[in-house]
Design an enzyme around this catalytic site. Structure first.
Site, PDB file in Angstrom:
ATOM      1  N   ASP A 192      -8.335  -2.981  13.356  1.00 44.64           N
ATOM      2  CA  ASP A 192      -7.341  -3.162  12.303  1.00 44.64           C
ATOM      3  C   ASP A 192      -6.786  -1.793  11.950  1.00 44.64           C
ATOM      4  O   ASP A 192      -7.519  -0.930  11.442  1.00 44.64           O
ATOM      5  CB  ASP A 192      -7.963  -3.824  11.073  1.00 44.64           C
ATOM      6  CG  ASP A 192      -6.963  -3.968   9.930  1.00 44.64           C
ATOM      7  OD1 ASP A 192      -5.999  -4.743  10.088  1.00 44.64           O
ATOM      8  OD2 ASP A 192      -7.133  -3.298   8.893  1.00 44.64           O
ATOM      9  N   GLU A 276      -3.547  -5.834  16.654  1.00 42.78           N
ATOM     10  CA  GLU A 276      -2.395  -6.567  16.151  1.00 42.78           C
ATOM     11  C   GLU A 276      -1.112  -6.009  16.761  1.00 42.78           C
ATOM     12  O   GLU A 276      -0.983  -4.798  16.956  1.00 42.78           O
ATOM     13  CB  GLU A 276      -2.321  -6.466  14.627  1.00 42.78           C
ATOM     14  CG  GLU A 276      -3.332  -7.293  13.873  1.00 42.78           C
ATOM     15  CD  GLU A 276      -3.136  -7.222  12.373  1.00 42.78           C
ATOM     16  OE1 GLU A 276      -2.662  -8.195  11.778  1.00 42.78           O
ATOM     17  OE2 GLU A 276      -3.454  -6.166  11.809  1.00 42.78           O
ATOM     18  N   ASP A 357     -10.337  -4.359   5.132  1.00 41.54           N
ATOM     19  CA  ASP A 357     -10.029  -3.895   6.475  1.00 41.54           C
ATOM     20  C   ASP A 357     -11.069  -4.363   7.489  1.00 41.54           C
ATOM     21  O   ASP A 357     -10.720  -4.751   8.614  1.00 41.54           O
ATOM     22  CB  ASP A 357      -9.923  -2.370   6.495  1.00 41.54           C
ATOM     23  CG  ASP A 357      -8.812  -1.862   5.582  1.00 41.54           C
ATOM     24  OD1 ASP A 357      -7.809  -2.573   5.445  1.00 41.54           O
ATOM     25  OD2 ASP A 357      -8.957  -0.765   5.020  1.00 41.54           O
TER      26      ASP A 357
END
Length: 403
Positions: A192, A276, A357
């Site tokens: 992340d 991501e 997170d």
């Protein structure tokens, strides 16, 4: 895989004239195309431009100095102009990916970024003393930081805005040798990316954000103020401009080195990596724009992508709209959006307390399917071409690293 290796060059003053010759030929090609367009005539072909702008131009008084540099440099400059027009027309037709681009523009002698390219038929070589011998330029001192793995197919000489010179070699690597450098492992990880921490891993590891630009802002501000006080066109202003460019180059080099070290570590330790697919361009239009650019997420993800393809790892990008920060990684319940100032929250369904997170990193790994997958998964991306820049591009290689 085709990669690019960059090394620092130290040419003397007489060896730097080739940049101007390549620039003139490029501008002549653009002017010839524009004249044909205004006259509503067919565009001249590459062969016609080569004969008119190189072969015949060398025989004139105005362009006789073109014979002082290698013909390969001039031919590659014509090829760059041809490629620029081809990309422009493809952009008009909608067959080229990415944002729309305009037609080629004239290059200025005041441009601080210059580059020339030598292909294999230019007969350049590396001398026994370790110098790069270029045709009609001579041996140039090179700072070798490592040995070249294979024979290069071309070399691009680049001058950046800070006045530094680099030799960028293109070569094909051996997949068998790459496989031995990174043995298989059974570890998988989810990442992340953020601003408070540059990256938080699904195993709980938090990697602080170096914030290279933020730390150098005071120095950059002072250098920029000194530049603004100098008279335009003076030597003092050029010295002040170099000082600003070198300060920015230090920030860029430090950030790239950090990205290389972290991406190499993650690739070597994990067989599967999930990240991501961030929309950096959209985030750069928010109030967090400076911090987003300072983090350099796009560069880091690009390094992960080509290194995963090179060393046989699996890199999976999940959708940017996946609610990784809203979903409980324990029970899977979506708890709804949360403001950025909330760094820890409790799931209303199961009562689990989550670090924002860390929870997102676990959800990234789960969404990519790596939570239950083993090592040896097939590599998703295909062959990645050389990412370093050729003649006429804006980015410049500033580290002796493969890209």
């Amino acid at each position: 895989m085709r990669l690019r290796y960059s090394f620092r060059l130290y040419p003397d003053t007489g060896q730097q004239r080739a940049f101007g010759c390549a620039r003139v030929v490029f501008n002549d090609a653009v002017r010839a195309r524009e004249d044909a367009r205004k006259a509503e005539q067919p565009f001249p072909t590459a062969g016609e431009l080569s004969t008119r702008l190189i072969t015949q131009a060398k025989q004139t008084v105005e362009r006789s100095w073109l014979g002082e540099v290698s013909a390969v440099v001039l031919q590659q400059s014509l090829r760059d102009a041809e490629t620029a027009y081809r990309n422009f027309f493809a952009s008009l037709k909608g067959t080229r990916k990415g944002p729309k681009i305009g037609p080629p523009r004239f290059k200025s002698r005041k441009d601080k970024r210059q580059s020339i390219r030598f292909t294999a038929n230019a007969r350049w070589n590396i001398t026994d003393s370790g110098r790069l011998n270029l045709p009609k330029i001579g041996p140039v001192k090179v700072k070798w930081s490592r040995t070249l793995p294979t024979t290069p197919s071309s070399v691009t000489v680049v001058k950046d805005a800070a006045g530094r010179y680099f030799a960028s070699f293109v070569m094909d690597t051996d997949p068998a040798v790459d496989a031995t450098r990174m043995p298989d492992t059974d570890q998988t990880i989810g990442i992340d990316l953020g601003l408070t921490h540059f990256a938080v891993l699904s195993d709980g590891t938090k990697i602080d954000s170096p914030r290279f630009l933020r730390r150098a802002e005071k120095k950059l501000k002072k250098a920029q103020q000194e530049l603004s006080r100098k008279q335009k066109g003076s030597k003092n202003r050029e010295q002040a401009r170099l000082k600003v460019a070198r300060a920015h180059a230090q920030v860029t080099d430090a950030r790239r080195e950090f990205h290389h070290q972290l991406s190499t570590r993650l690739i070597s330790e994990n067989q599967g990596i999930a990240v991501e697919d961030l929309s950096v361009a959209a985030l750069a239009r928010t109030k967090l724009a400076k911090s987003v650019h300072d983090a350099g997420w796009s560069s880091f993800l690009s390094m992960l992508e080509y290194k995963a393809a090179r060393y046989g790892r699996t890199l999976i990008k999940i959708g940017r709209f996946t609610p990784t920060s809203q979903t409980c990684s324990t029970c899977g319940v979506n708890d709804g959006p949360k403001p950025l100032n909330i760094r820890e929250w409790t799931c209303t369904a199961c009562g689990s307390v989550h670090d924002r997170d860390h929870n997102a990193a676990i959800n990234v790994k789960t969404a990519a399917g790596l939570a239950v997958s083993a090592c040896g998964a097939p590599v998703r991306p295909g062959a990645i071409p050389a990412q370093r820049e050729e003649t006429g591009s804006h980015g410049l290689p500033t580290e002796p690293r493969a890209a």
